[in-house]
Design a protein around this motif. Structure first.
Motif: not given
Ligand code: 13P
Ligand code: SF4
Length: 370
Positions: A41, A43, A57, A80-81, A140, A142, A161, A233, A256, A258, A272-273
């Protein structure tokens, strides 16, 4: 090369400095060849993301998980991913999260029993039946696999997102009301952009009786927003936008979704990212951006786009860090891969079959509409 004793003990890895991991990760990855796919990801820190076969993302990574070859999917992201990857992966593929403590505080804000209680109240109020004729639940990405399954079983859908607007349109075509879980900000921002007034959206607080809402208020609502948020966020404030515009006239503020509604309203764009990256990619040389998202991605953007004379800075100079994404270290990645070389599977993420079925239904709906 690590001895077998080293391979077994995570602690021996955690004691070593980051830079000593590089060669070992490269070597283990080379040995595993096409048996392993590493998803990362945006991040993730530089020392980890550089080893990802695919970065993206949540939406892009779920697509990659669904088409990944190889025996092992190593997910450098949060719990969760990895759960979603396990649900979407081919039978027999194994999904691994290098550090099981890499969770998401937002996902933890909606427990399945609390969501079931909320649904029961909506049913009792006569707004929907058990199957979701009346209210469409959208969760979501997440969120836990159990909540995705909850939505799948009640005619609902998952969104990220990047496709939340499409999920809203899909839901509103089949019912007049939406229950949106668990991020109130993404839900509010998306609903508002679809023309739903703020007063038509209510917040369900799981810690209050009947969510803190009387029957009348519930009946009037078109969107019921779960009281969840992203602690990273939510730290961006409208005054940060005002301040950066005064300091740098002409700067573009991109955030973002969020982030709070007030911040998104003041921004030039949301995304989104992956979406934020593509806005900067497409901008002309000389552009200046203040970005409201996690600091590792913002720092990477700053470095990557400097060569094109694009200036990128964080919207909040104190820098917002996702501490759980940060948990995936090069040491954890190395430990995971060297164990796989020895055919030891560590930290497998395995969603129970009965949950998997309905969660997959909700995820497949998302992949179809996007
Ligand atoms: P993205 O789907 O935009 O990558 O966001 C995931 C996320 O956890 C943002 O906090
Ligand atoms: Fe969860 Fe927020 Fe971290 Fe994203 S940035 S993984 S929503 S805590």
């Amino acid at each position: 090369m690590a001895s077998t004793a080293d391979v077994c003990s995570l602690q021996t890895y955690l004691d070593l400095p980051d830079h000593t991991m590089d060669q070992r990760i490269f070597a283990a990855k080379a040995k595993l060849g096409s048996d392993v796919v590493i998803l990362g990801h945006h991040y993730q820190r530089d020392e980890v993301i550089r080893f990802a076969d695919f970065r993206g993302d949540s939406y892009k990574l779920s697509q990659e998980a669904a088409r990944a070859g190889g025996k092992f999917i190593v997910f450098c992201g949060v719990h969760f991913m990895a759960e979603s990857a396990d649900i979407l992966a081919q039978p027999g593929q194994i999904t691994i999260l290098p550090d099981l403590n890499a969770g998401c505080s937002m996902a933890d804000m909606a427990e399945i029993t609390e969501v079931e209680d909320c649904w029961e109240t909506l049913v009792r109020a006569g707004l929907t039946n058990e199957c979701g004729d009346g209210v469409t639940p959208i969760t979501y990405m997440n969120s836990s696999a159990a909540i995705k399954a909850f939505c799948g079983q009640r005619g609902g859908i998952v969104c990220t997102s990047s496709n939340a607007p499409a999920a809203f349109r899909w839901a509103l075509a089949k019912s007049s009301r939406i229950l949106f879980l668990p991020d109130q900000h993404l839900g509010r921002n998306t609903g508002y952009a679809q023309g739903i007034a703020l007063r038509e959206m209510v917040v369900w607080n799981p810690y209050l009786l009947n969510g803190g809402l009387d029957r009348e208020r519930l009946r009037e609502a078109r969107v019921v927003l779960w009281k969840g948020h992203c602690s990273v966020h939510q730290r961006f404030l409208p005054e940060h936008v005002d301040r950066v515009r005064i300091q740098h006239p002409g700067i573009r503020v991109i955030v973002h979704p969020e982030c709070r509604w007030e911040v998104c309203q003041k921004a030039d764009a949301t995304g989104s990212t992956e979406g934020l990256l593509s806005i900067i990619r497409q901008a002309p040389s000389g552009s200046r951006f203040a970005v409201g998202t996690e600091i590792h991605l913002v720092n990477r953007m700053r470095k990557e786009f400097a060569g094109e004379q694009k200036n990128v800075q964080s919207l909040d100079q104190s820098g917002c860090l996702c501490t759980t994404m940060f948990r995936i270290s090069p040491q954890h990645l190395c430990w995971t891969l060297e164990n796989l070389v020895d055919r030891n599977v560590v930290n497998q993420i395995k969603v129970p079959e009965q949950v998997k079925h309905w969660a997959r239904v909700a995820l497949d709906r998302m992949l179809e509409i996007s």
